[in-house]
Design a protein around this motif. Sequence first.
Motif, PDB file in Angstrom:
ATOM      1  N   SER A 112      49.251  35.923  32.517  1.00 34.81           N
ATOM      2  CA  SER A 112      47.736  35.618  32.595  1.00 34.81           C
ATOM      3  C   SER A 112      47.550  34.604  33.532  1.00 34.81           C
ATOM      4  N   GLY A 113      48.791  33.803  33.701  1.00 36.70           N
ATOM      5  CA  GLY A 113      48.464  32.633  34.759  1.00 36.70           C
ATOM      6  C   GLY A 113      47.887  31.466  33.763  1.00 36.70           C
ATOM      7  N   GLU A 114      47.567  31.404  32.429  1.00 33.97           N
ATOM      8  CA  GLU A 114      47.098  30.394  31.931  1.00 33.97           C
ATOM      9  C   GLU A 114      48.026  29.363  31.514  1.00 33.97           C
ATOM     10  N   VAL A 115      47.806  27.980  31.762  1.00 32.86           N
ATOM     11  CA  VAL A 115      48.622  27.080  30.979  1.00 32.86           C
ATOM     12  C   VAL A 115      48.514  26.956  29.705  1.00 32.86           C
ATOM     13  N   GLU A 116      49.744  27.024  29.295  1.00 34.15           N
ATOM     14  CA  GLU A 116      49.864  26.914  27.742  1.00 34.15           C
ATOM     15  C   GLU A 116      50.079  25.544  27.242  1.00 34.15           C
ATOM     16  N   TRP A 117      50.903  24.507  27.806  1.00 25.87           N
ATOM     17  CA  TRP A 117      51.125  23.251  27.618  1.00 25.87           C
ATOM     18  C   TRP A 117      51.734  22.650  28.872  1.00 25.87           C
ATOM     19  N   SER A 118      51.558  21.043  28.807  1.00 21.95           N
ATOM     20  CA  SER A 118      52.212  20.433  29.900  1.00 21.95           C
ATOM     21  C   SER A 118      52.844  19.258  29.037  1.00 21.95           C
ATOM     22  N   TYR A 119      53.953  18.893  29.594  1.00 19.13           N
ATOM     23  CA  TYR A 119      54.724  17.695  28.995  1.00 19.13           C
ATOM     24  C   TYR A 119      54.945  16.511  30.124  1.00 19.13           C
ATOM     25  N   GLN A 120      54.513  15.417  29.869  1.00 18.71           N
ATOM     26  CA  GLN A 120      54.622  14.622  31.060  1.00 18.71           C
ATOM     27  C   GLN A 120      55.903  13.777  30.791  1.00 18.71           C
ATOM     28  N   LEU A 121      56.848  13.438  31.699  1.00 24.22           N
ATOM     29  CA  LEU A 121      58.075  12.750  31.158  1.00 24.22           C
ATOM     30  C   LEU A 121      57.713  11.432  31.684  1.00 24.22           C
ATOM     31  N   LEU A 122      57.014  11.042  32.764  1.00 28.02           N
ATOM     32  CA  LEU A 122      56.613   9.748  32.840  1.00 28.02           C
ATOM     33  C   LEU A 122      55.287   9.497  33.227  1.00 28.02           C
ATOM     34  N   ALA A 123      54.485   8.673  32.589  1.00 26.58           N
ATOM     35  CA  ALA A 123      53.042   8.562  32.939  1.00 26.58           C
ATOM     36  C   ALA A 123      52.976   7.588  34.083  1.00 26.58           C
ATOM     37  N   GLN A 124      52.021   7.606  35.131  1.00 26.85           N
ATOM     38  CA  GLN A 124      51.488   6.569  35.922  1.00 26.85           C
ATOM     39  C   GLN A 124      52.773   5.909  36.702  1.00 26.85           C
ATOM     40  N   ASP A 125      53.853   6.849  37.088  1.00 30.23           N
ATOM     41  CA  ASP A 125      54.993   6.610  37.715  1.00 30.23           C
ATOM     42  C   ASP A 125      54.686   5.628  39.103  1.00 30.23           C
ATOM     43  N   TRP A 126      55.484   4.580  39.252  1.00 30.57           N
ATOM     44  CA  TRP A 126      55.516   3.393  40.409  1.00 30.57           C
ATOM     45  C   TRP A 126      56.520   3.504  41.169  1.00 30.57           C
ATOM     46  N   PHE A 127      57.561   4.300  40.899  1.00 32.19           N
ATOM     47  CA  PHE A 127      58.879   4.302  41.638  1.00 32.19           C
ATOM     48  C   PHE A 127      59.526   5.513  42.448  1.00 32.19           C
ATOM     49  N   ASP A 128      58.381   6.450  42.258  1.00 32.96           N
ATOM     50  CA  ASP A 128      58.788   7.952  42.864  1.00 32.96           C
ATOM     51  C   ASP A 128      60.049   8.318  42.011  1.00 32.96           C
ATOM     52  N   TRP A 129      59.805   8.370  40.847  1.00 31.07           N
ATOM     53  CA  TRP A 129      60.836   8.759  39.694  1.00 31.07           C
ATOM     54  C   TRP A 129      60.408  10.110  39.041  1.00 31.07           C
ATOM     55  N   ASP A 130      60.207  11.056  40.165  1.00 31.65           N
ATOM     56  CA  ASP A 130      59.327  12.406  39.578  1.00 31.65           C
ATOM     57  C   ASP A 130      60.544  13.333  38.984  1.00 31.65           C
ATOM     58  N   CYS A 131      59.832  14.369  38.439  1.00 31.73           N
ATOM     59  CA  CYS A 131      60.607  15.555  37.907  1.00 31.73           C
ATOM     60  C   CYS A 131      61.097  16.604  38.757  1.00 31.73           C
ATOM     61  N   THR A 132      62.175  16.144  39.435  1.00 27.50           N
ATOM     62  CA  THR A 132      62.591  16.990  40.497  1.00 27.50           C
ATOM     63  C   THR A 132      63.754  17.963  40.398  1.00 27.50           C
ATOM     64  N   THR A 133      64.196  18.200  39.145  1.00 29.93           N
ATOM     65  CA  THR A 133      65.228  19.041  38.955  1.00 29.93           C
ATOM     66  C   THR A 133      64.625  20.439  38.300  1.00 29.93           C
ATOM     67  N   THR A 134      65.333  21.548  38.593  1.00 27.27           N
ATOM     68  CA  THR A 134      64.947  22.921  37.934  1.00 27.27           C
ATOM     69  C   THR A 134      65.454  22.873  36.469  1.00 27.27           C
ATOM     70  N   PRO A 135      64.462  22.985  35.540  1.00 33.77           N
ATOM     71  CA  PRO A 135      64.760  23.052  34.298  1.00 33.77           C
ATOM     72  C   PRO A 135      65.537  23.984  33.779  1.00 33.77           C
ATOM     73  N   ARG A 136      66.384  23.882  32.551  1.00 29.64           N
ATOM     74  CA  ARG A 136      67.031  25.016  31.891  1.00 29.64           C
ATOM     75  C   ARG A 136      66.560  25.394  30.466  1.00 29.64           C
ATOM     76  N   VAL A 137      66.588  26.780  30.323  1.00 27.88           N
ATOM     77  CA  VAL A 137      66.028  27.229  29.053  1.00 27.88           C
ATOM     78  C   VAL A 137      67.375  27.741  28.294  1.00 27.88           C
ATOM     79  N   PHE A 138      67.356  27.341  26.871  1.00 28.97           N
ATOM     80  CA  PHE A 138      68.436  27.818  26.137  1.00 28.97           C
ATOM     81  C   PHE A 138      68.079  27.516  24.538  1.00 28.97           C
ATOM     82  N   ASP A 139      69.133  28.254  23.818  1.00 28.45           N
ATOM     83  CA  ASP A 139      68.745  27.746  22.145  1.00 28.45           C
ATOM     84  C   ASP A 139      69.591  26.630  21.864  1.00 28.45           C
ATOM     85  N   LEU A 140      68.742  26.003  20.860  1.00 29.12           N
ATOM     86  CA  LEU A 140      69.530  24.879  20.283  1.00 29.12           C
ATOM     87  C   LEU A 140      69.213  24.976  18.633  1.00 29.12           C
ATOM     88  N   VAL A 141      70.021  24.750  17.875  1.00 26.55           N
ATOM     89  CA  VAL A 141      69.828  24.383  16.425  1.00 26.55           C
ATOM     90  C   VAL A 141      69.511  23.161  16.130  1.00 26.55           C
TER      91      VAL A 141
END
Length: 657
Positions: free
Chosen positions: A299-328
């Motif tokens: 659908s292209g709908e945004v289901e959720w958004s999780y922010q790792l760092l609010a109002q970043d001042w140091f260019d510490w952005d989310c730059t890596t490709t995520p990984r999806v897996f199962d965890l107990v």
Amino acid sequence: MSRGSEGRGPGIPDIDAGPLYDADDHYLREEAPGEDVTDDQLRADARNPEGWLHYNKGAEMHGFSPATRLRPETIDSLEVAHEVEFPSTIYQCNPTVVPGDPPVMYVGLGNMSVVALDARTGEKYWKFGYAPENNDGVTGRTRGIAVRGDTVYLAATDLRLVALDRYTGEFQWKTWLLSDRQREHIERPEKMGQSQAPVAYDGTVMVGQSGGYGSWGALLGVDAETGDIEWANDVCRPENWAGESWRYGDGASWMSPAVDPENGLVFHPTGNAGVRYNGTVRPGPNRDANSIVAIDIESGEVEWSYQLLAQDWFDWDCTTTPRVFDLVVDGERRRVVAAEDKSGWSHIIDAATGQLVERTEPFAKQGGDDPDDLEFLSLPGVGPTNEQYMWPDDSGGTNWSPDAYSPQTGLLYVGGNDLGQKFYWVPGYEYDPDRIDIVPGGGRGEWANERACRVAAVDPADGGTVAWTHEFDVDPTSGAQTGGMTATGGGLVFVGAATGELLGLDAETGERLWADNLDFVVESSPVVWDDPAEGRQYMAVTHDTDSGGKVTVYATEPGLEPLATPTPSETPTETPTGTGTDGPAGDPTATTEQTTGSSGPGFGVLTGLSGLGAAGAARKWFGRSDDEGRSDDEGRSDDEGRSDDEIRGSEDENDGS
């Protein structure tokens, strides 16, 4: 003695793609062999040892190859099989390998060309050089291509998705990747570019935009057959940002997203907010920048958004490709997404809900040791006379080089980097719709003459503890970073060391088992595949040279037998502790010193800040429940329907540029 130096020194290659094409250029030596790549093959890529179809192996982007001919007891058989040189930079590209007899390799070069090769021999089938429609603000790099059916896809730096015939390299079509709001409000679309490898899944090609030039990014889905834009979501939406700050809010998606086939979602990492180093001109959390944005693929709908760092001042952005897996977790199986920003933490997020499961221990130094240094996550001073050291620097505690997850060991393998730098910010900023350059909003001074780089094995099943680290012996004045890494079914981790070596480590302990000195850091993933017709396992790495780029392909001796069960249960196993360190020079198998995993350089007291309570803020928003019937341009929710500003923890990244 001065703590600082004015330059990083060698280690991070400059991005000089060489001359770009003035007109499209196509050369066909012979057609590439094989059959069309099916959607079933793309879905099964993570489990198939005979190819590498997605950017970081598998739609889930594990960075894990189930190939097993190479194991600790057979790794000495790995030798260079062939090398292919190119006139353009290639170090940011992960090759794509389509299974077959022979397998076909596709590589993308920084000058916007794509080359098809025989993966066994390096013989070229064809080359297509794309001529960008503009050269302003483009990033001069590509991190790889996508493949589906009879087509390969290049996300070119002029915001075009370019489709080529995978057998002949002939041009098929191209699409200008802009959202409706961007078409209406960006006077100079050249402010945005593309660097990531697109991802093809279930008939949709997904790609995000790179930036940093004074605009905002978008995340798009394109029909793989026609090139029509199916959906587009702006990262910075006016209703979520203060005043006009959305116009220059950036939030660029530098790296490829990951897909969760189970939930039908794609997870895009987004970059830092603009203007860098000055949050006063973008008050508020800068929603959806420095975030993982989950989008329903159909659908292209945004289901959720999780922010790792609010109002970043140091260019510490989310730059890596995520990984999806199962965890107990507490006896229950949960589908999770692992994501890092450049602050030096990994966040484990519930894939279905966007809720934080845990934040791991830090794997890089956070904050300085001297009383005059900035405390971690505190604000820099105003003007260059008030600059202070902060750890990490803007290249981050980790950067864009792909990380790995092994379903065998249950460990995340992450590149950690310790380098401090002086920061300051300058007041004032006026948005200029015609300006196309990076507006920092502040500055960086000298670097600290202290440097450490490592592989950190993080155990998400044990509260995010660091199970072991493998430290590299790097020059303190060097700007080198830990490169890309790949885990394998044979119990190995291959990594581009910050020393310019390619290393093979024991996945359980971090012990150094094998090495080859390339003199250049392998910053992309070591791409691993099995060739059953040859009875050999192969590995390809890309890296730059003094005269351009190179693909170096390694292979085992013929006849090594694979293991009968390459990938056991994904249930995390009990993780070992200990720190593997480089052995004596020239002896890759030397005994390594064992120490406690979380007490090495760069950890200290902030190790105890894992979990939910720590400085900084990470936030999660849900998509709206009343989105049915909205237009593509309304793909992002407003504050209605979000979970009351839940403060989660905190983190960061850099654009990987």
